[in-house]
Write a protein that holds these residues in place. Structure first.
Motif, PDB file in Angstrom:
ATOM      1  N   LYS A   4      -6.498  -6.571 -11.928  1.00  0.00           N
ATOM      2  CA  LYS A   4      -5.161  -5.996 -11.963  1.00  0.00           C
ATOM      3  C   LYS A   4      -5.053  -5.037 -13.142  1.00  0.00           C
ATOM      4  CE  LYS A   4      -2.200  -9.673 -10.077  1.00  0.00           C
ATOM      5  NZ  LYS A   4      -1.062 -10.583 -10.418  1.00  0.00           N
ATOM      6  N   GLN A   5      -4.439  -3.909 -12.881  1.00  0.00           N
ATOM      7  CA  GLN A   5      -4.118  -2.982 -13.955  1.00  0.00           C
ATOM      8  C   GLN A   5      -2.605  -3.040 -14.156  1.00  0.00           C
ATOM      9  OE1 GLN A   5      -5.147   1.093 -13.158  1.00  0.00           O
ATOM     10  NE2 GLN A   5      -4.346   1.833 -15.114  1.00  0.00           N
ATOM     11  N   ASN A   6      -2.170  -3.714 -15.219  1.00  0.00           N
ATOM     12  CA  ASN A   6      -0.745  -3.905 -15.459  1.00  0.00           C
ATOM     13  C   ASN A   6      -0.131  -2.621 -16.022  1.00  0.00           C
ATOM     14  OD1 ASN A   6      -0.768  -6.643 -14.655  1.00  0.00           O
ATOM     15  ND2 ASN A   6      -1.535  -7.250 -16.659  1.00  0.00           N
ATOM     16  N   ILE A   7       0.972  -2.204 -15.417  1.00  0.00           N
ATOM     17  CA  ILE A   7       1.656  -0.971 -15.805  1.00  0.00           C
ATOM     18  C   ILE A   7       3.067  -1.326 -16.267  1.00  0.00           C
ATOM     19  CG2 ILE A   7       2.366   1.342 -15.103  1.00  0.00           C
ATOM     20  CD1 ILE A   7      -0.632   0.960 -14.842  1.00  0.00           C
ATOM     21  N   SER A  40       1.806  -3.941 -11.144  1.00  0.00           N
ATOM     22  CA  SER A  40       0.351  -3.947 -11.317  1.00  0.00           C
ATOM     23  C   SER A  40      -0.313  -3.200 -10.173  1.00  0.00           C
ATOM     24  CB  SER A  40      -0.194  -5.380 -11.349  1.00  0.00           C
ATOM     25  OG  SER A  40       0.287  -6.091 -12.474  1.00  0.00           O
ATOM     26  N   ILE A  41      -1.300  -2.393 -10.512  1.00  0.00           N
ATOM     27  CA  ILE A  41      -2.171  -1.780  -9.512  1.00  0.00           C
ATOM     28  C   ILE A  41      -3.317  -2.756  -9.260  1.00  0.00           C
ATOM     29  CG2 ILE A  41      -3.734   0.125  -8.997  1.00  0.00           C
ATOM     30  CD1 ILE A  41      -0.870   1.030  -9.015  1.00  0.00           C
ATOM     31  N   LEU A  67       0.845  -1.196   0.000  1.00  0.00           N
ATOM     32  CA  LEU A  67       0.000   0.000   0.000  1.00  0.00           C
ATOM     33  C   LEU A  67       0.878   1.243   0.000  1.00  0.00           C
ATOM     34  CD1 LEU A  67      -2.723   1.598   0.592  1.00  0.00           C
ATOM     35  CD2 LEU A  67      -2.189   1.256   3.023  1.00  0.00           C
ATOM     36  N   VAL A  68       0.541   2.202  -0.852  1.00  0.00           N
ATOM     37  CA  VAL A  68       1.172   3.519  -0.745  1.00  0.00           C
ATOM     38  C   VAL A  68       0.406   4.240   0.357  1.00  0.00           C
ATOM     39  CG1 VAL A  68       1.902   5.617  -1.922  1.00  0.00           C
ATOM     40  CG2 VAL A  68       1.664   3.481  -3.204  1.00  0.00           C
ATOM     41  N   TYR A  69       0.898   4.090   1.586  1.00  0.00           N
ATOM     42  CA  TYR A  69       0.187   4.660   2.730  1.00  0.00           C
ATOM     43  C   TYR A  69       0.094   6.180   2.601  1.00  0.00           C
ATOM     44  CZ  TYR A  69      -1.023   5.856   7.525  1.00  0.00           C
ATOM     45  OH  TYR A  69      -1.642   6.356   8.626  1.00  0.00           O
ATOM     46  N   ILE A 103       1.641  -4.470  -6.767  1.00  0.00           N
ATOM     47  CA  ILE A 103       2.567  -5.591  -6.627  1.00  0.00           C
ATOM     48  C   ILE A 103       3.562  -5.496  -7.776  1.00  0.00           C
ATOM     49  CG2 ILE A 103       1.080  -7.195  -7.921  1.00  0.00           C
ATOM     50  CD1 ILE A 103       2.140  -9.391  -5.959  1.00  0.00           C
ATOM     51  N   SER A 104       4.833  -5.693  -7.449  1.00  0.00           N
ATOM     52  CA  SER A 104       5.872  -5.627  -8.475  1.00  0.00           C
ATOM     53  C   SER A 104       5.880  -6.914  -9.285  1.00  0.00           C
ATOM     54  CB  SER A 104       7.234  -5.408  -7.828  1.00  0.00           C
ATOM     55  OG  SER A 104       8.263  -5.425  -8.795  1.00  0.00           O
TER      56      SER A 104
END
Length: 358
Positions: free
Chosen positions: A338-341, A331-332, A158-160, A353-354
């Motif tokens: 999942k949104q793959n970036i 991925s978000i 999580l990006v807290y 997740i990386s």
């Protein structure tokens, strides 16, 4: 007709004198000197501050901020404003609006989102006491990251807190007297992140979170985001969420407890803070590879919970300025999807997740 002409001339002279007085007694600058365009969630964002100085004994209250956005042909693209109209005035979104005599305030740019790519110039008009107006021009530029980064953690994270408009990294006020007294004059964490490992339900700890070991983050591996050279290491601090305020004037990195700083190129450094005591085996001068373990997440320094503070900056020393960061192959997570970036950034509230094999 002559009387009307004289009145018009008098009005013009009053306006000119008012502008001259304002320019001489109210100083406005923006920091950094060249704001950078960042691309987040298909939007272009600019992250910078205005430093406003009152050189008089008069009380000045900011009553309106107007922004006009122009393209390279000087065509108006968009206009935005905050003012004191209505029962819940929008100008109140700016907390520091008043200068009671000689002094300085820091105002975070209240209009961070701009039209993609075509924005060339931002013209701000600051109005004080409903009558004194000063125009200030800002020319932002695109930012291109010179080195490919991967994310510094591999688990579901999580990006807290990131660096959006409401994030505490974004709102580091270096003009606030207690902070300024420690020697801070820039926002080195302007584009920083606080990363926390979470489980499948988004929880950060197993039971009540009272002990460090109850947190999923504590002891989690931290990875180098790219190849580079270690330029600074601290590993001896306790995992006790404390730091020595008396040391801040001598070493601003005291905030981060145990940390590693890696240089990746000219004016490109990454900082990994709040590491677990003695979890790093690195020393200054060591070479590291992208994806190499450089330590573990802890609670050293000014850490309110086990997490990794990660930032990119233009120097390893004092008065550094923060830089945007973009990562490859992650991925978000959005519920069960999942949104793959392939290449992009993350910000407050994102769970990712990386996907890198390194």
């Amino acid at each position: 007709m002559k009387k009307i002409s004289n009145i018009l001339i008098l009005i013009v002279l009053i306006n000119i004198n008012s502008r001259v007085w304002a320019q001489e007694t109210i100083k406005i600058e923006h920091k950094p000197a060249v704001p950078l365009k960042e691309f987040v969630d298909s939007q272009t964002v600019i992250n910078f501050d205005f430093v406003i100085e009152n050189k008089t004994a008069d009380t000045l209250k900011l009553t309106k901020v107007l922004l006009r956005i122009y393209d390279k042909n000087n065509q108006l693209l968009k206009e935005k404003f905050l003012d004191n109209n209505g029962t819940a005035p929008s100008i109140n979104m700016i907390p520091n609006k008043e200068l009671n005599g000689v002094g300085i305030i820091n105002i975070f740019n209240p209009f961070p989102v701009i039209p993609n790519d075509i924005t060339e110039k931002l013209v701000y008009t600051f109005t004080f006491n409903n009558s004194i107006s000063i125009e200030h021009t800002v020319i932002p530029k695109n930012y291109k990251q010179a080195v490919d980064f991967i994310l510094p953690v591999k688990n579901t994270t999580l990006v807290y807190d990131g660096h959006d408009y409401n994030a505490h990294h974004r709102r580091f006020d270096y003009e606030f007297a207690p902070i300024k007294n420690f020697g801070f004059s820039t926002n080195f964490m302007r584009y920083a992140y606080d990363f926390a490992k979470v489980d499948a339900n988004g929880k950060m700890f197993k039971t009540d979170g009272l002990q460090d070991n109850d947190w999923f983050s504590f002891g989690t591996d931290i990875l180098a985001v790219a190849n580079g050279t270690i330029v600074a290491v601290e590993k001896s601090k306790l995992d006790n969420k404390q730091f020595d305020m008396g040391e801040l004037k001598n070493n601003q990195m005291e905030l981060f407890g145990n940390y590693v700083i890696i240089q990746h190129g000219d004016k490109l450094f990454t900082v990994y803070g709040h590491m677990k005591q003695n979890s790093s085996t690195l020393k200054t001068g060591d070479k590291v590879k992208q994806g190499q373990k450089i330590g573990e997440i802890g609670t050293s320094g000014s850490a309110f919970m086990p997490h990794l503070h990660f930032e990119v900056r233009n120097t390893s020393g004092a008065n550094a300025e923060g830089l945007p960061s973009y990562f490859s192959d992650f991925s978000i997570l959005l519920g069960n999807t999942k949104q793959n970036i392939k290449y992009g950034t993350v910000n407050t509230g994102d769970i990712f997740i990386s996907n890198t094999k390194k």
